[in-house]
Write a protein that holds these residues in place. Structure first.
Motif, PDB file in Angstrom:
ATOM      1  N   GLY A  18       0.781  -1.225   0.000  1.00 62.09           N
ATOM      2  CA  GLY A  18       0.000   0.000   0.000  1.00 62.09           C
ATOM      3  C   GLY A  18       0.816   1.280   0.000  1.00 62.09           C
ATOM      4  N   LYS A  19       2.115   1.169  -0.095  1.00 62.91           N
ATOM      5  CA  LYS A  19       2.993   2.342  -0.019  1.00 62.91           C
ATOM      6  C   LYS A  19       3.248   2.992  -1.375  1.00 62.91           C
ATOM      7  CE  LYS A  19       5.456   0.791   4.119  1.00 62.91           C
ATOM      8  NZ  LYS A  19       6.781   0.435   4.705  1.00 62.91           N
ATOM      9  N   GLU A  20       2.914   2.287  -2.445  1.00 62.86           N
ATOM     10  CA  GLU A  20       3.230   2.838  -3.769  1.00 62.86           C
ATOM     11  C   GLU A  20       2.162   2.465  -4.784  1.00 62.86           C
ATOM     12  OE1 GLU A  20       6.911   2.884  -7.014  1.00 62.86           O
ATOM     13  OE2 GLU A  20       6.922   1.451  -5.352  1.00 62.86           O
ATOM     14  N   LYS A  21       1.859   3.414  -5.653  1.00 59.59           N
ATOM     15  CA  LYS A  21       0.933   3.188  -6.762  1.00 59.59           C
ATOM     16  C   LYS A  21       1.596   3.652  -8.055  1.00 59.59           C
ATOM     17  CE  LYS A  21      -3.321   3.844  -4.072  1.00 59.59           C
ATOM     18  NZ  LYS A  21      -4.582   4.616  -3.952  1.00 59.59           N
ATOM     19  N   ALA A  22       1.205   3.028  -9.151  1.00 55.67           N
ATOM     20  CA  ALA A  22       1.770   3.411 -10.451  1.00 55.67           C
ATOM     21  C   ALA A  22       0.674   3.391 -11.505  1.00 55.67           C
ATOM     22  CB  ALA A  22       2.893   2.461 -10.847  1.00 55.67           C
ATOM     23  N   SER A  23       0.623   4.434 -12.344  1.00 59.66           N
ATOM     24  CA  SER A  23      -0.305   4.475 -13.477  1.00 59.66           C
ATOM     25  C   SER A  23       0.383   3.800 -14.658  1.00 59.66           C
ATOM     26  CB  SER A  23      -0.658   5.926 -13.819  1.00 59.66           C
ATOM     27  OG  SER A  23      -1.373   6.520 -12.762  1.00 59.66           O
ATOM     28  N   VAL A  24      -0.190   2.716 -15.135  1.00 59.87           N
ATOM     29  CA  VAL A  24       0.494   1.901 -16.144  1.00 59.87           C
ATOM     30  C   VAL A  24      -0.432   1.515 -17.294  1.00 59.87           C
ATOM     31  CG1 VAL A  24       2.023   0.940 -14.378  1.00 59.87           C
ATOM     32  CG2 VAL A  24      -0.059  -0.297 -15.000  1.00 59.87           C
ATOM     33  N   LEU A  25       0.194   1.066 -18.380  1.00 63.81           N
ATOM     34  CA  LEU A  25      -0.493   0.454 -19.511  1.00 63.81           C
ATOM     35  C   LEU A  25      -0.054  -1.001 -19.589  1.00 63.81           C
ATOM     36  CD1 LEU A  25       0.073   3.233 -22.201  1.00 63.81           C
ATOM     37  CD2 LEU A  25      -2.122   2.652 -21.162  1.00 63.81           C
ATOM     38  N   ILE A  26      -0.987  -1.877 -19.908  1.00 59.92           N
ATOM     39  CA  ILE A  26      -0.637  -3.281 -20.128  1.00 59.92           C
ATOM     40  C   ILE A  26      -0.080  -3.360 -21.546  1.00 59.92           C
ATOM     41  CG2 ILE A  26      -1.461  -5.660 -20.200  1.00 59.92           C
ATOM     42  CD1 ILE A  26      -3.820  -4.703 -18.412  1.00 59.92           C
ATOM     43  N   TYR A  27       1.213  -3.564 -21.662  1.00 62.04           N
ATOM     44  CA  TYR A  27       1.852  -3.490 -22.976  1.00 62.04           C
ATOM     45  C   TYR A  27       1.869  -4.818 -23.721  1.00 62.04           C
ATOM     46  CZ  TYR A  27       3.717   0.981 -24.509  1.00 62.04           C
ATOM     47  OH  TYR A  27       3.843   2.237 -25.048  1.00 62.04           O
TER      48      TYR A  27
END
Length: 232
Positions: A68-77
């Motif tokens: 719960g300490k980190e979030k990332a906005s990503v695309l499934i490549y």
């Protein structure tokens, strides 16, 4: 949102490690980007499968670390599937710079009713099922609609340039590529009735005739030369 656990070390006994991961209902993935080093992670297999069906590869998603300490906005490549079971085995998660445009493949969704299909008994021919676009990560469309209602006659064609996309989305393929059209009933019937290998057979016969013609010409030339020698 999909949860993920960073896995810094992968066992040298890869076969045993993969079996244990599968038993726990997890799957391997890798998280990377221009500002992030490539990091192996584990994600919940069922949760990811549901997310992938909904988001695809052109929708920005949030990847949350299990602590719960980190979030990332990503695309499934990219995903890898089991060739026999078709289950997803591995996924690449790309964390883009949200202020820079990226390219992504977006699926096409065919909607509407074609007059040429419904009333003229034509067959809808789909030449493309997805196209490549460029946009800011949070502006990438989930899908692009193709209105086949524009196909009213057998002469009508939908090209890439005819597709409607938001102003901040750029299509990065040739605009004159055909997306969809309608074939006449007789064209489809002729194609179905054509014997398999008919074209190949015709080509072989044509080549044989050309060879015979060349041999005949060579023989005539030899005969002519022979006659000229006799006259001398």
């Amino acid at each position: 949102m999909v949860s993920a656990k960073i896995k810094h070390k992968i066992s040298a006994k890869k076969r045993e490690a993969r079996k244990k991961i599968e038993e726990e209902g997890k799957m391997l993935g890798v998280l990377y980007g221009p500002k992030r080093e490539s990091t192996p992670i584990l994600v919940d297999k069922r949760e990811f499968a549901d997310l992938y069906k909904e988001a695809g590869e052109s929708t920005l998603i949030t990847l949350e670390m299990e602590d719960g300490k980190e979030k990332a906005s990503v695309l499934i490549y990219e995903i890898q599937r089991d060739p026999l079971k078709n289950d997803i085995l591995h996924a690449d998660f790309f964390e883009p710079n949200l202020k820079e445009k990226v390219e992504a493949e977006v699926p096409l969704v065919f909607a509407g009713d074609s007059l040429a299909v419904n009333e003229m008994e034509g067959t809808l021919v789909k030449n493309l099922y997805s196209i490549n676009v460029k946009a800011l990560p949070d502006k990438l469309p989930h899908e692009i609609e193709v209105n086949i209602g524009e196909l009213k006659t057998f002469d009508d064609v939908i090209y890439i340039k005819d597709l409607k996309v938001p102003a901040d989305v750029e299509i990065v393929q040739e605009e004159d590529m055909v997306v969809a059209m309608v074939s006449k009933p007789e064209d489809v019937e002729e194609e179905l009735e054509k014997p398999i290998g008919e074209e190949e057979e015709a080509e072989v016969i044509g080549e044989k005739e050309e060879e015979e013609e060349e041999e005949k010409e060579e023989e005539e030339e030899k005969e002519e030369e022979s006659k000229q020698e006799e006259q001398k």
